[in-house]
Design a protein around this motif. Structure first.
Motif, PDB file in Angstrom:
ATOM      1  N   UNK A   1       8.592 -13.047  -0.566  1.00 22.81           N
ATOM      2  CA  UNK A   1       9.475 -13.407   0.530  1.00 22.81           C
ATOM      3  C   UNK A   1       9.812 -12.267   1.465  1.00 22.81           C
ATOM      4  N   UNK A   2       8.997 -11.205   1.435  1.00 23.81           N
ATOM      5  CA  UNK A   2       9.265 -10.045   2.294  1.00 23.81           C
ATOM      6  C   UNK A   2       8.906 -10.339   3.741  1.00 23.81           C
ATOM      7  N   UNK A   3       9.751  -9.867   4.644  1.00 23.38           N
ATOM      8  CA  UNK A   3       9.486 -10.003   6.079  1.00 23.38           C
ATOM      9  C   UNK A   3       8.756  -8.783   6.627  1.00 23.38           C
ATOM     10  N   UNK A   4       8.912  -7.664   5.935  1.00 23.56           N
ATOM     11  CA  UNK A   4       8.201  -6.436   6.273  1.00 23.56           C
ATOM     12  C   UNK A   4       7.770  -5.770   4.979  1.00 23.56           C
ATOM     13  N   UNK A   5       6.860  -4.799   5.095  1.00 24.73           N
ATOM     14  CA  UNK A   5       6.369  -4.125   3.901  1.00 24.73           C
ATOM     15  C   UNK A   5       6.082  -2.658   4.220  1.00 24.73           C
ATOM     16  N   UNK A   6       6.118  -1.824   3.182  1.00 25.89           N
ATOM     17  CA  UNK A   6       5.839  -0.395   3.330  1.00 25.89           C
ATOM     18  C   UNK A   6       4.826  -0.006   2.264  1.00 25.89           C
ATOM     19  N   UNK A   7       3.716   0.581   2.702  1.00 32.70           N
ATOM     20  CA  UNK A   7       2.675   1.045   1.786  1.00 32.70           C
ATOM     21  C   UNK A   7       2.570   2.562   1.913  1.00 32.70           C
ATOM     22  N   UNK A   8       2.778   3.264   0.803  1.00 36.71           N
ATOM     23  CA  UNK A   8       2.813   4.730   0.815  1.00 36.71           C
ATOM     24  C   UNK A   8       1.671   5.276  -0.022  1.00 36.71           C
ATOM     25  N   UNK A   9       0.953   6.255   0.514  1.00 36.80           N
ATOM     26  CA  UNK A   9      -0.110   6.923  -0.234  1.00 36.80           C
ATOM     27  C   UNK A   9      -0.145   8.393   0.129  1.00 36.80           C
TER      28      UNK A   9
END
Length: 297
Positions: free
Chosen positions: A236-244
């Motif tokens: 149900x996320x409206x935004x997302x953050x992907x960290x590498x």
């Protein structure tokens, strides 16, 4: 790698950041994991291949095929377009000729500038070091100072998967993101779920995924981003953050913004910037530029 570097900037629209150039060159040349893993004996955490991509960007600028009107941003020059218009073999040969010509004349230029008290343009590959002198020193076998960003990313990579995940969640919390940790290091889906502030009265449900990939490994591709988007949507996320700790390919960056939820991609360079903003584990060191005082002699 000079000509592939100029070609990468052209493919990116005639201008590009240093990060975008590196990603595009890696995508075009497709080095194997074994090639990327080759390191210097005295700097085992520094990839020889990635270092040469960085030096190629410097040399492309120094021979006049690229220009950098702003630190870290590059444009293809008229000479660069001329090289790309030639048949590939001819363009490669001409780039090598320009490179040799620059190397022949460089010691004379460095001495002239030092005598006149004029500082040589620097570029992000070698922070706080004269670029021409640094390249000359490297060719003569002298060690080149590591960028603090590379040292930081190498240290973060030595953390355990759980430790790195905890660090990233802590960093995001410092920016006002409220997170609940989900799963553990073996979880292939969401590592954190919560809310991110958009304004004093608005927030957005956000999902976070942390990838402790090798900073010198292959860039993260579109498939990883697409899979994360599906997992984030399920939560149900409206935004997302992907960290590498590594980099993202251009297809991955495009996928991050064309499908919901939108994914904010934080690669190694951006992560280092955020760590610097929060002053986590970093110390400022004052250095004296001795050459600056030449003008008074």
């Amino acid at each position: 790698m000079i000509l592939p570097t100029v070609r990468a900037v052209s493919k990116l629209g005639g201008s590009a950041t240093a990060r975008e150039i590196t990603t595009q060159v890696l995508e075009d040349l497709a080095p194997t994991d074994e090639m990327l893993a080759v390191a210097h004996a005295n700097r085992p955490e520094s990839s020889v291949y990635l270092e040469r991509v960085q030096w190629a960007r410097s040399y492309a600028k120094l021979i006049g095929a690229l220009e950098s009107p702003k630190r870290g941003v590059f444009l293809v020059t008229a000479l660069g377009k001329e090289l790309l218009a030639m048949p590939s073999a001819e363009g490669q040969r001409r780039a090598l000729e320009l490179d040799r010509e620059f190397r022949r004349n460089r010691p004379k230029r460095v001495k002239e500038k030092a005598a006149a008290g004029v500082s040589v343009d620097t570029e992000e590959v070698v922070d706080d070091i004269d670029e021409e002198e640094a390249i000359l020193a490297a060719e003569q076998g002298a060690p080149v100072a590591e960028r603090w960003q590379d040292v930081l990313l190498a240290r973060l990579h030595r953390l355990s998967p759980d430790g790195f995940e905890e660090f990233v969640l802590y960093l995001l919390r410092l920016y006002g993101v409220e997170l609940e940790r989900v799963g553990g290091s073996g979880d292939e889906g969401i590592d954190g779920i919560g809310t991110a502030p958009l304004s004093p009265v608005l927030s957005s449900r956000v999902a976070v995924q942390v990838k402790r990939y090798d900073p010198n490994g292959k860039p993260v591709g579109r498939e990883v981003v697409a899979l994360f988007q599906r997992d984030a949507q399920t939560k149900g996320a409206e935004r997302a953050i992907l960290v590498t700790l590594g980099k993202f390919t251009e297809p991955a960056r495009r996928a991050a913004i064309v499908t919901a939820p939108t994914v904010d991609l934080i690669d190694g360079e951006r992560l280092a910037m955020l760590v610097n903003e929060q002053k986590l584990g970093l110390r400022s060191v004052i250095q004296v530029d001795g050459d600056w005082f030449n003008r008074f002699e």
